[in-house]
Design an enzyme around this catalytic site. Structure first.
Site, PDB file in Angstrom:
ATOM      1  N   PRO A   2       4.534   3.134   5.392  1.00 33.05           N
ATOM      2  CA  PRO A   2       5.722   3.039   6.255  1.00 33.05           C
ATOM      3  C   PRO A   2       6.914   2.477   5.477  1.00 33.05           C
ATOM      4  O   PRO A   2       6.757   1.541   4.709  1.00 33.05           O
ATOM      5  CB  PRO A   2       5.299   2.058   7.354  1.00 33.05           C
ATOM      6  CG  PRO A   2       3.841   1.869   7.218  1.00 33.05           C
ATOM      7  CD  PRO A   2       3.449   2.269   5.844  1.00 33.05           C
ATOM      8  N   GLU A   3       8.067   3.085   5.687  1.00 27.14           N
ATOM      9  CA  GLU A   3       9.280   2.575   5.066  1.00 27.14           C
ATOM     10  C   GLU A   3      10.169   1.974   6.165  1.00 27.14           C
ATOM     11  O   GLU A   3       9.756   1.902   7.316  1.00 27.14           O
ATOM     12  CB  GLU A   3       9.974   3.710   4.302  1.00 27.14           C
ATOM     13  CG  GLU A   3       9.083   4.231   3.159  1.00 27.14           C
ATOM     14  CD  GLU A   3       9.768   5.225   2.234  1.00 27.14           C
ATOM     15  OE1 GLU A   3      11.006   5.277   2.208  1.00 27.14           O
ATOM     16  OE2 GLU A   3       9.053   5.953   1.533  1.00 27.14           O
ATOM     17  N   HIS A  94     -10.794  -1.511  13.554  1.00 29.44           N
ATOM     18  CA  HIS A  94      -9.672  -1.988  12.744  1.00 29.44           C
ATOM     19  C   HIS A  94      -8.569  -2.663  13.562  1.00 29.44           C
ATOM     20  O   HIS A  94      -7.475  -2.877  13.043  1.00 29.44           O
ATOM     21  CB  HIS A  94      -9.054  -0.888  11.873  1.00 29.44           C
ATOM     22  CG  HIS A  94     -10.057  -0.121  11.078  1.00 29.44           C
ATOM     23  ND1 HIS A  94     -10.883  -0.728  10.160  1.00 29.44           N
ATOM     24  CD2 HIS A  94     -10.381   1.198  11.082  1.00 29.44           C
ATOM     25  CE1 HIS A  94     -11.677   0.211   9.613  1.00 29.44           C
ATOM     26  NE2 HIS A  94     -11.391   1.371  10.154  1.00 29.44           N
ATOM     27  N   ARG A 113      -6.698  -0.255   6.263  1.00 27.71           N
ATOM     28  CA  ARG A 113      -6.779  -0.593   4.841  1.00 27.71           C
ATOM     29  C   ARG A 113      -6.486  -2.069   4.566  1.00 27.71           C
ATOM     30  O   ARG A 113      -6.647  -2.530   3.442  1.00 27.71           O
ATOM     31  CB  ARG A 113      -5.845   0.326   4.050  1.00 27.71           C
ATOM     32  CG  ARG A 113      -6.345   1.766   4.126  1.00 27.71           C
ATOM     33  CD  ARG A 113      -5.331   2.762   3.639  1.00 27.71           C
ATOM     34  NE  ARG A 113      -5.241   2.775   2.185  1.00 27.71           N
ATOM     35  CZ  ARG A 113      -4.447   3.587   1.500  1.00 27.71           C
ATOM     36  NH1 ARG A 113      -3.680   4.447   2.150  1.00 27.71           N
ATOM     37  NH2 ARG A 113      -4.411   3.533   0.195  1.00 27.71           N
TER      38      ARG A 113
END
Ligand SMILES: [Zn+2]
Length: 273
Positions: A2-3, A94, A113
């Site tokens: 993500p930016e 998660h 992650r």
């Protein structure tokens, strides 16, 4: 990954959950660490029971503001926040952090992650992770004068410089390619050789591209989903990114790709000098 636009979209969507007296009723942690250890006791002690005043974004960090401090969150590579009603509780694999609001809404951080960050921040300016950040793209300090100062005496190319968070925060790999294409600047140009009038365009186009990406809900990448599970569609507007071998939309020459500092860069060598 993500930016800035993706993080801003998440911020806007989570912010819709806040009313004037929304409180944090509870904080639930399903693990003790993500990329770094989570200060669970401190977060609970400081933030539970507090009014959730506002959700801010600084660079790619989200800051959940209460009168007693902030919950600082970073999405890392694959983190997402989702909004879930208490009426439909669902625990997903998660799910690591849950912010329970007194409105019957749960804000849930999921991160397969685990490169994300969850931390406590006393304030926005002085937190170690925020202190060294350069200006926001819309700040007055992101200016031609400042860029000339920062690029003087350096020998980096403009693509690498534009992605340096000390120059401006939040311009990641996809957007850097798009911004340079719109500005007609080759990613290979040395940053100190970019003329002031070109820098002026660079500043303007950085804002334009990021604003458009935010409007379109961000780029949908492998790991990015919006807080409601919907996907952004900025990737359909990419003009050079991920278009190696295809025709330039302006001049029909072939889009090129080169790996710079480990990241793929896409450009038209005819339109960008
Ligand atoms: Zn071209």
């Amino acid at each position: 990954m993500p930016e800035l636009p993706e993080v801003e979209v998440v911020r806007q969507e989570l912010s819709q959950q806040l009313k004037s007296s929304t409180r944090i009723e509870n904080l639930i942690f399903h693990r003790r660490d993500l990329r770094f250890p989570i200060p669970i006791l401190k977060l609970k002690k400081k933030l539970v029971g507090q009014i959730l005043v506002k959700i801010h974004r600084r660079g790619k960090y989200l800051l959940f503001e209460t009168p007693q401090g902030f919950l600082l969150s970073h999405l890392g590579m694959s983190g997402t926040w989702r909004v879930q009603s208490i009426k439909n509780p669902e625990r997903k694999k998660h799910d690591h952090v849950e912010v329970h609001l007194n409105t019957g809404v749960h804000l849930i951080f999921n991160d397969p992650r685990r490169f994300g960050i969850c931390d406590f921040a006393e304030d926005i300016v002085d937190h170690p992770r925020l202190k060294g950040l350069g200006p926001e793209p819309w700040a007055d300090e992101f200016s031609v004068a400042e860029l000339l100062k920062k690029f003087r005496g350096t020998n980096r190319n403009i693509k690498v410089a534009l992605m340096d968070p000390k120059v401006v925060v939040g311009v990641g790999n996809i957007y850097a390619s798009e911004i340079l294409f719109l500005t007609g600047l080759s990613p290979l140009r040395k940053s100190h050789r970019v003329r002031p009038e070109e820098l002026q365009n660079l500043v303007r186009n950085t804002r334009l591209i990021l604003e458009e990406a935010i409007r379109r809900g961000g780029s949908t990448l492998k790991d990015f989903y919006r807080s409601d599970g919907a996907q952004g569609d900025f990737q359909n507007a990419h003009q050079v990114y991920d278009r190696e071998g295809e025709d330039c939309i302006r001049c029909k020459k072939t889009i090129r790709r080169k790996v710079m500092v480990g990241r793929s860069t896409f450009w038209c060598s005819n339109c960008q000098k």
